[in-house]
Enzyme design. Structure first.
Site, mmCIF file in Angstrom:
data_model
loop_
_atom_site.group_PDB
_atom_site.id
_atom_site.type_symbol
_atom_site.label_atom_id
_atom_site.label_comp_id
_atom_site.label_asym_id
_atom_site.label_seq_id
_atom_site.Cartn_x
_atom_site.Cartn_y
_atom_site.Cartn_z
ATOM 1 N N THR A 179 0.816 -1.205 0.000
ATOM 2 C CA THR A 179 0.000 0.000 0.000
ATOM 3 C C THR A 179 0.852 1.258 0.000
ATOM 4 O O THR A 179 1.851 1.326 0.705
ATOM 5 C CB THR A 179 -0.809 0.006 1.322
ATOM 6 O OG1 THR A 179 -1.529 -1.205 1.389
ATOM 7 C CG2 THR A 179 -1.727 1.202 1.424
ATOM 8 N N ARG B 77 -13.086 -9.088 -0.015
ATOM 9 C CA ARG B 77 -12.244 -8.734 1.136
ATOM 10 C C ARG B 77 -11.811 -7.252 1.045
ATOM 11 O O ARG B 77 -11.429 -6.765 0.003
ATOM 12 C CB ARG B 77 -11.007 -9.635 1.173
ATOM 13 C CG ARG B 77 -10.057 -9.369 2.339
ATOM 14 C CD ARG B 77 -8.919 -8.430 1.963
ATOM 15 N NE ARG B 77 -7.947 -8.281 3.044
ATOM 16 C CZ ARG B 77 -6.982 -7.364 3.043
ATOM 17 N NH1 ARG B 77 -6.851 -6.528 2.041
ATOM 18 N NH2 ARG B 77 -6.136 -7.273 4.046
ATOM 19 N N GLY C 190 -9.322 -4.409 3.109
ATOM 20 C CA GLY C 190 -8.271 -4.273 4.117
ATOM 21 C C GLY C 190 -8.366 -2.966 4.878
ATOM 22 O O GLY C 190 -9.417 -2.316 4.931
ATOM 23 N N THR D 259 0.809 0.354 6.347
ATOM 24 C CA THR D 259 0.952 -0.613 5.271
ATOM 25 C C THR D 259 1.203 -1.975 5.910
ATOM 26 O O THR D 259 1.614 -2.051 7.072
ATOM 27 C CB THR D 259 2.096 -0.214 4.319
ATOM 28 O OG1 THR D 259 2.244 -1.213 3.308
ATOM 29 C CG2 THR D 259 3.421 -0.058 5.037
ATOM 30 N N GLY D 260 0.946 -3.032 5.152
ATOM 31 C CA GLY D 260 1.128 -4.360 5.718
ATOM 32 C C GLY D 260 -0.182 -5.106 5.806
ATOM 33 O O GLY D 260 -1.139 -4.784 5.086
ATOM 34 N N LEU D 261 -0.232 -6.087 6.680
ATOM 35 C CA LEU D 261 -1.406 -6.964 6.766
ATOM 36 C C LEU D 261 -2.585 -6.216 7.400
ATOM 37 O O LEU D 261 -2.629 -5.991 8.615
ATOM 38 C CB LEU D 261 -1.054 -8.212 7.585
ATOM 39 C CG LEU D 261 -2.116 -9.294 7.614
ATOM 40 C CD1 LEU D 261 -2.448 -9.824 6.219
ATOM 41 C CD2 LEU D 261 -1.684 -10.454 8.508
ATOM 42 N N GLY D 262 -3.533 -5.853 6.531
ATOM 43 C CA GLY D 262 -4.636 -4.987 6.938
ATOM 44 C C GLY D 262 -5.443 -5.517 8.100
ATOM 45 O O GLY D 262 -5.914 -4.746 8.950
HETATM 46 N N1 GLY Z 1 -2.578 -2.945 3.748
HETATM 47 C C1 GLY Z 1 -3.231 -3.414 2.612
HETATM 48 C C2 GLY Z 1 -4.243 -4.434 2.879
HETATM 49 O O1 GLY Z 1 -4.126 -5.205 3.814
HETATM 50 O O2 GLY Z 1 -5.197 -4.499 2.129
#
Ligand code: GLY
Length: 336
Positions: free
Chosen positions: A196, A224, A226, A247-250
């Site tokens: 992102t 899905r 995020g 940024t990273g795992l939403g």
């Molecule tokens: N940070 C981007 C997402 O998880 O969609």
């Protein structure tokens, strides 16, 4: 009809809206007497020059925002101009056109913007539109709402002059077809060294705004969404205090409402660096599997001080100031 006109007309004509204007936008009056005075919002240091920061080494995007600020653009328009560089970059498989599709082969984009008044707009799961951050601004300024999803967002885009585009490139399609042969869903840490783009700008007037835009996780489930379009998670601005982006795992960012958390920590006196570190600590302290995913934050305060922090080594961010675009390696929890 513009948002405020709609709200005013709705209340005059007795349309019976169940919520007032303060609930329809994200206003957070910076002059409110309830805003605690902090080191950040009482600092009177004159701004030497505007600043743009963004997640990852998106050099051209950050330069574009920095130059726009130098040319007198306001913080929001500079941030949107900056992130648009990546939205139209076909080689970038994590943002905009050319983004990796969901597991059904659809490229669906998420974005939000927030301005210095605390107003905000977002689009989620939008298809066929490249510049979704600019579209999020249109949601903010031209509708009575904060967020539009899917087909509604796309139809609204056409009314605003956005053109329909095929977002799935030949390369992304080939990669998806290869993935389908042995589909496994596993976010891999920093594999592409980008994700992102979240951008925060401090303009010549000292006002802060930001934008966040993403194609989301590769091969995500259809539908899905995020953190990127979620105000408070992917992005948050309080012009009296500062701003933050993620940024990273939403999924992990949303669980701790990371960007809002960082701004609140700065409100209570933390430097942006300390605030980013604490927000990452919230994630790692709540999830014992934190070594399996990446989360990273950037932040800026009213005085132009900045910070960044992440779980895994490899996260870089850009900082444009005084005509120089710095490419900076973030500190991290887990060193390779
Ligand atoms: N940070 C981007 C997402 O998880 O969609």
């Amino acid at each position: 009809m513009k948002r405020r006109t709609f709200i005013k007309n709705a209340s005059i004509s007795g349309l019976g809206l169940a919520v007032g204007s303060s609930a329809l936008n994200c206003d957070n009056n910076p002059k409110s007497s309830s805003t605690p005075e902090t080191k950040s919002n009482t600092m009177k240091t004159p701004l030497k020059s505007p600043i743009a920061i963004c997640t990852w080494a998106f050099v051209d995007a950050n330069a574009k925002a920095g130059q726009a600020l130098e040319n007198g653009k306001n913080a929001l328009d500079a941030a949107i101009a900056g992130v648009s560089v990546e939205e139209e970059n076909l080689k970038n498989t994590t943002v905009g056109k050319g983004g990796t599709p969901d597991r059904a082969g659809n490229v669906t984009l998420d974005a939000c913007v927030m301005d210095s008044t605390g107003d905000c707009g977002a689009v989620v799961c939008a298809e066929n539109i490249t510049h979704v951050a600019a579209l999020a601004k249109q949601v903010m300024t031209e509708t009575p709402h904060v967020m539009l999803a899917g087909q509604g967002a796309e139809e609204f885009a056409y009314t605003q002059g956005f053109k329909k585009e095929q977002l799935l490139t030949e390369d992304s399609k080939k990669a998806w077809e290869t993935w389908k042969k042995s589909p496994e869903y596993k976010p891999i840490i920093n594999i592409e060294n980008h994700d992102t783009i979240g951008m925060l700008c401090l303009d010549k007037d000292g006002d802060i705004a930001g934008a966040c835009t993403s194609s989301g996780l590769s091969y995500k489930m259809k539908g899905r969404v995020g953190d990127s379009p979620i105000i408070g998670s992917g992005l948050f601005i309080d012009n009296a205090i500062g701003g933050a982006a993620a940024t990273g795992l939403g999924e992990e960012i949303m669980k701790t409402v990371g960007s809002f958390l960082i701004v609140e920590l700065m409100r209570n006196g933390m430097h942006p660096q300390q605030a980013c570190e604490e927000a990452v600590r919230r994630v790692t302290s709540k999830n014992p599997n934190y070594k399996d995913f990446q989360v990273a934050y950037i932040a800026i305060n009213k005085a132009g001080e900045t910070g960044a922090y992440c779980i895994h080594e490899g996260f870089r961010y850009m900082k444009y100031q005084d005509g120089v675009n710095h490419n900076i390696l973030s500190e991290c929890v887990v060193k390779a």
